[in-house]
Design a protein around this motif. Structure first.
Motif, PDB file in Angstrom:
ATOM      1  N   ASP A 287       0.827  -1.196   0.000  1.00 38.40           N
ATOM      2  CA  ASP A 287       0.000   0.000   0.000  1.00 38.40           C
ATOM      3  C   ASP A 287       0.868   1.255   0.000  1.00 38.40           C
ATOM      4  O   ASP A 287       1.757   1.423   0.812  1.00 38.40           O
ATOM      5  CB  ASP A 287      -0.947   0.006   1.199  1.00 38.40           C
ATOM      6  N   LYS A 288       0.603   2.121  -0.946  1.00 36.42           N
ATOM      7  CA  LYS A 288       1.360   3.376  -1.096  1.00 36.42           C
ATOM      8  C   LYS A 288       2.855   3.130  -1.215  1.00 36.42           C
ATOM      9  O   LYS A 288       3.683   3.796  -0.574  1.00 36.42           O
ATOM     10  CB  LYS A 288       1.059   4.325   0.067  1.00 36.42           C
ATOM     11  N   GLU A 289       3.240   2.169  -2.021  1.00 35.53           N
ATOM     12  CA  GLU A 289       4.647   1.853  -2.222  1.00 35.53           C
ATOM     13  C   GLU A 289       5.379   3.032  -2.862  1.00 35.53           C
ATOM     14  O   GLU A 289       4.800   3.810  -3.611  1.00 35.53           O
ATOM     15  CB  GLU A 289       4.771   0.611  -3.113  1.00 35.53           C
ATOM     16  N   THR A 290       6.655   3.183  -2.547  1.00 36.64           N
ATOM     17  CA  THR A 290       7.466   4.258  -3.098  1.00 36.64           C
ATOM     18  C   THR A 290       8.461   3.690  -4.104  1.00 36.64           C
ATOM     19  O   THR A 290       8.585   2.478  -4.270  1.00 36.64           O
ATOM     20  CB  THR A 290       8.251   4.976  -1.981  1.00 36.64           C
ATOM     21  N   VAL A 291       9.182   4.570  -4.756  1.00 41.46           N
ATOM     22  CA  VAL A 291      10.188   4.125  -5.724  1.00 41.46           C
ATOM     23  C   VAL A 291      11.323   3.375  -5.041  1.00 41.46           C
ATOM     24  O   VAL A 291      12.085   2.667  -5.694  1.00 41.46           O
ATOM     25  CB  VAL A 291      10.761   5.324  -6.513  1.00 41.46           C
ATOM     26  N   PHE A 292      11.438   3.519  -3.726  1.00 39.83           N
ATOM     27  CA  PHE A 292      12.496   2.836  -2.981  1.00 39.83           C
ATOM     28  C   PHE A 292      12.072   1.429  -2.538  1.00 39.83           C
ATOM     29  O   PHE A 292      12.862   0.702  -1.939  1.00 39.83           O
ATOM     30  CB  PHE A 292      12.893   3.651  -1.751  1.00 39.83           C
ATOM     31  N   LEU A 293      10.805   1.044  -2.822  1.00 40.01           N
ATOM     32  CA  LEU A 293      10.300  -0.276  -2.450  1.00 40.01           C
ATOM     33  C   LEU A 293      10.512  -0.554  -0.960  1.00 40.01           C
ATOM     34  O   LEU A 293      10.962  -1.623  -0.566  1.00 40.01           O
ATOM     35  CB  LEU A 293      10.984  -1.366  -3.290  1.00 40.01           C
ATOM     36  N   ASP A 294      10.152   0.428  -0.140  1.00 38.47           N
ATOM     37  CA  ASP A 294      10.421   0.308   1.290  1.00 38.47           C
ATOM     38  C   ASP A 294       9.169   0.089   2.134  1.00 38.47           C
ATOM     39  O   ASP A 294       9.242   0.102   3.359  1.00 38.47           O
ATOM     40  CB  ASP A 294      11.161   1.557   1.792  1.00 38.47           C
ATOM     41  N   ARG A 295       8.024  -0.113   1.499  1.00 37.75           N
ATOM     42  CA  ARG A 295       6.798  -0.296   2.280  1.00 37.75           C
ATOM     43  C   ARG A 295       6.149  -1.661   2.068  1.00 37.75           C
ATOM     44  O   ARG A 295       5.215  -2.020   2.765  1.00 37.75           O
ATOM     45  CB  ARG A 295       5.792   0.815   1.947  1.00 37.75           C
ATOM     46  N   ALA A 296       6.580  -2.404   1.074  1.00 45.16           N
ATOM     47  CA  ALA A 296       6.035  -3.740   0.851  1.00 45.16           C
ATOM     48  C   ALA A 296       6.407  -4.645   2.016  1.00 45.16           C
ATOM     49  O   ALA A 296       7.502  -4.546   2.563  1.00 45.16           O
ATOM     50  CB  ALA A 296       6.568  -4.312  -0.459  1.00 45.16           C
ATOM     51  N   ARG A 297       5.474  -5.518   2.392  1.00 52.06           N
ATOM     52  CA  ARG A 297       5.750  -6.426   3.501  1.00 52.06           C
ATOM     53  C   ARG A 297       4.816  -7.623   3.442  1.00 52.06           C
ATOM     54  O   ARG A 297       3.722  -7.536   2.874  1.00 52.06           O
ATOM     55  CB  ARG A 297       5.583  -5.719   4.836  1.00 52.06           C
ATOM     56  N   PRO A 298       5.236  -8.725   4.034  1.00 53.64           N
ATOM     57  CA  PRO A 298       4.342  -9.878   4.156  1.00 53.64           C
ATOM     58  C   PRO A 298       3.422  -9.685   5.358  1.00 53.64           C
ATOM     59  O   PRO A 298       3.784  -9.056   6.347  1.00 53.64           O
ATOM     60  CB  PRO A 298       5.305 -11.043   4.379  1.00 53.64           C
TER      61      PRO A 298
ATOM     62  N   GLU B  60       9.512  -3.623  17.165  1.00 55.65           N
ATOM     63  CA  GLU B  60       9.963  -3.958  15.813  1.00 55.65           C
ATOM     64  C   GLU B  60       8.885  -4.719  15.041  1.00 55.65           C
ATOM     65  O   GLU B  60       8.776  -4.588  13.816  1.00 55.65           O
ATOM     66  CB  GLU B  60      11.252  -4.770  15.847  1.00 55.65           C
ATOM     67  N   SER B  61       8.052  -5.492  15.755  1.00 55.75           N
ATOM     68  CA  SER B  61       6.959  -6.185  15.090  1.00 55.75           C
ATOM     69  C   SER B  61       5.865  -5.208  14.674  1.00 55.75           C
ATOM     70  O   SER B  61       5.254  -5.355  13.615  1.00 55.75           O
ATOM     71  CB  SER B  61       6.370  -7.264  16.003  1.00 55.75           C
ATOM     72  N   VAL B  62       5.618  -4.221  15.515  1.00 51.68           N
ATOM     73  CA  VAL B  62       4.628  -3.198  15.163  1.00 51.68           C
ATOM     74  C   VAL B  62       5.093  -2.433  13.927  1.00 51.68           C
ATOM     75  O   VAL B  62       4.315  -2.182  13.002  1.00 51.68           O
ATOM     76  CB  VAL B  62       4.393  -2.236  16.338  1.00 51.68           C
ATOM     77  N   ASP B  63       6.361  -2.075  13.889  1.00 52.68           N
ATOM     78  CA  ASP B  63       6.909  -1.383  12.719  1.00 52.68           C
ATOM     79  C   ASP B  63       6.787  -2.237  11.466  1.00 52.68           C
ATOM     80  O   ASP B  63       6.431  -1.746  10.389  1.00 52.68           O
ATOM     81  CB  ASP B  63       8.379  -1.020  12.955  1.00 52.68           C
ATOM     82  N   ALA B  64       7.088  -3.520  11.591  1.00 58.12           N
ATOM     83  CA  ALA B  64       7.009  -4.412  10.442  1.00 58.12           C
ATOM     84  C   ALA B  64       5.572  -4.549   9.954  1.00 58.12           C
ATOM     85  O   ALA B  64       5.298  -4.565   8.749  1.00 58.12           O
ATOM     86  CB  ALA B  64       7.575  -5.783  10.794  1.00 58.12           C
TER      87      ALA B  64
ATOM     88  N   ALA C 151       9.316  -1.006   8.675  1.00 55.46           N
ATOM     89  CA  ALA C 151      10.452  -1.817   9.104  1.00 55.46           C
ATOM     90  C   ALA C 151      11.776  -1.159   8.728  1.00 55.46           C
ATOM     91  O   ALA C 151      11.897  -0.499   7.698  1.00 55.46           O
ATOM     92  CB  ALA C 151      10.368  -3.209   8.471  1.00 55.46           C
ATOM     93  N   SER C 152      12.771  -1.383   9.583  1.00 54.91           N
ATOM     94  CA  SER C 152      14.117  -0.883   9.289  1.00 54.91           C
ATOM     95  C   SER C 152      14.729  -1.755   8.196  1.00 54.91           C
ATOM     96  O   SER C 152      14.223  -2.849   7.903  1.00 54.91           O
ATOM     97  CB  SER C 152      14.981  -0.938  10.550  1.00 54.91           C
ATOM     98  N   PRO C 153      15.826  -1.316   7.569  1.00 51.80           N
ATOM     99  CA  PRO C 153      16.418  -2.103   6.472  1.00 51.80           C
ATOM    100  C   PRO C 153      16.696  -3.557   6.823  1.00 51.80           C
ATOM    101  O   PRO C 153      16.474  -4.450   6.019  1.00 51.80           O
ATOM    102  CB  PRO C 153      17.706  -1.337   6.170  1.00 51.80           C
ATOM    103  N   GLY C 154      17.143  -3.841   8.032  1.00 54.75           N
ATOM    104  CA  GLY C 154      17.439  -5.223   8.419  1.00 54.75           C
ATOM    105  C   GLY C 154      16.213  -6.078   8.634  1.00 54.75           C
ATOM    106  O   GLY C 154      16.314  -7.296   8.740  1.00 54.75           O
ATOM    107  N   GLU C 155      15.033  -5.434   8.718  1.00 55.23           N
ATOM    108  CA  GLU C 155      13.800  -6.173   8.954  1.00 55.23           C
ATOM    109  C   GLU C 155      13.003  -6.409   7.676  1.00 55.23           C
ATOM    110  O   GLU C 155      11.951  -7.046   7.724  1.00 55.23           O
ATOM    111  CB  GLU C 155      12.941  -5.413   9.972  1.00 55.23           C
ATOM    112  N   ARG C 156      13.471  -5.916   6.544  1.00 55.71           N
ATOM    113  CA  ARG C 156      12.740  -6.105   5.296  1.00 55.71           C
ATOM    114  C   ARG C 156      13.025  -7.499   4.743  1.00 55.71           C
ATOM    115  O   ARG C 156      14.184  -7.896   4.628  1.00 55.71           O
ATOM    116  CB  ARG C 156      13.143  -5.030   4.283  1.00 55.71           C
TER     117      ARG C 156
END
Length: 217
Positions: free
Chosen positions: A62-73, A163-167, A172-177
């Motif tokens: 949802d509302k993904e950016t060009v950096f692909l930083d919001r996609a998640r399972p 960290e689970s709430v962020d995910a 999520a931070s870079p290490g959690e993607r």
């Protein structure tokens, strides 16, 4: 258009009920997955249609950016699956009973699983503007994204790791993607923690799946 529909209800009552049930399905979706308030939020229900009857890990972008930083399972809670399946059955019934398939196809797509109806029975996209108007009409003048802030507060209060709430919320931070080369986040543990906390929150606010009254005949 007939003044009365099957069962004796007036057309306006069908329209109001359909819109309320659609809003309820959206609310449960927002409060169990943390999905952002986007227009046409059918990403989850479309995946439910593709993979029925088994535990489902779905993807959210949802509302993904060009950096692909919001996609998640995200793992689909069983209560949300139940509600969305009920919503699918309700929608199919309404489309047939009101003979709106051609207008639905013109407005969105013929098999659109989530849509709202105007007073003139015209289908329209479920949008954040419509959601905010409905919430305001019900006495809750809130932004459509209120569920994310509420969910963050309640999950932290229920002991869910930050960290689970962020995910869950797509922060999520870079290490959690999950797609990062050196990611070390334990998603199995994350899913268990989030599911338990989300269910506790839902129980406290009495959020439960409901079936369509139009089908209970």
């Amino acid at each position: 258009m007939k003044e009365f529909l099957p069962g004796g209800e007036r057309t306006a009552e069908w329209i109001a009920y359909h819109n309320h049930l659609t809003l309820y399905a959206w609310l449960m979706q927002a409060l169990t997955t943390g999905m952002r308030a986007i227009n046409d939020p059918a990403e989850i229900i479309d995946q439910v249609e593709d993979q029925p009857g088994r535990p489902l890990v779905l993807t959210l972008a949802d509302k993904e950016t060009v950096f692909l930083d919001r996609a998640r399972p995200a793992r689909l809670p069983e209560m949300l699956r139940t509600q969305l399946v009920a919503c699918q059955a309700h929608t199919a019934h309404v489309v047939t009973a009101l003979s709106i398939r051609p207008s639905l196809r013109d407005a969105l797509r013929e098999d659109a699983p989530l849509f709202v109806l105007s007073e003139r029975m015209k289908p329209a996209m479920l949008t954040r503007t419509w959601i905010e108007q409905q919430l305001d009409d019900l006495g809750y003048p809130l932004p459509a994204n209120f569920a994310r802030a509420y969910l963050r507060t309640e999950l932290i209060a229920h002991g869910c790791p930050a960290e689970s709430v962020d995910a869950l919320l797509g922060h999520a931070s870079p290490g959690e993607r999950p797609f990062a080369a050196m990611a070390s986040f334990d998603y199995a543990r994350h899913f268990r923690a989030v599911e338990d906390a989300v269910l506790s929150v839902c129980r406290e606010i009495h959020l439960v799946p409901v079936s369509s009254r139009l089908l209970a005949r």
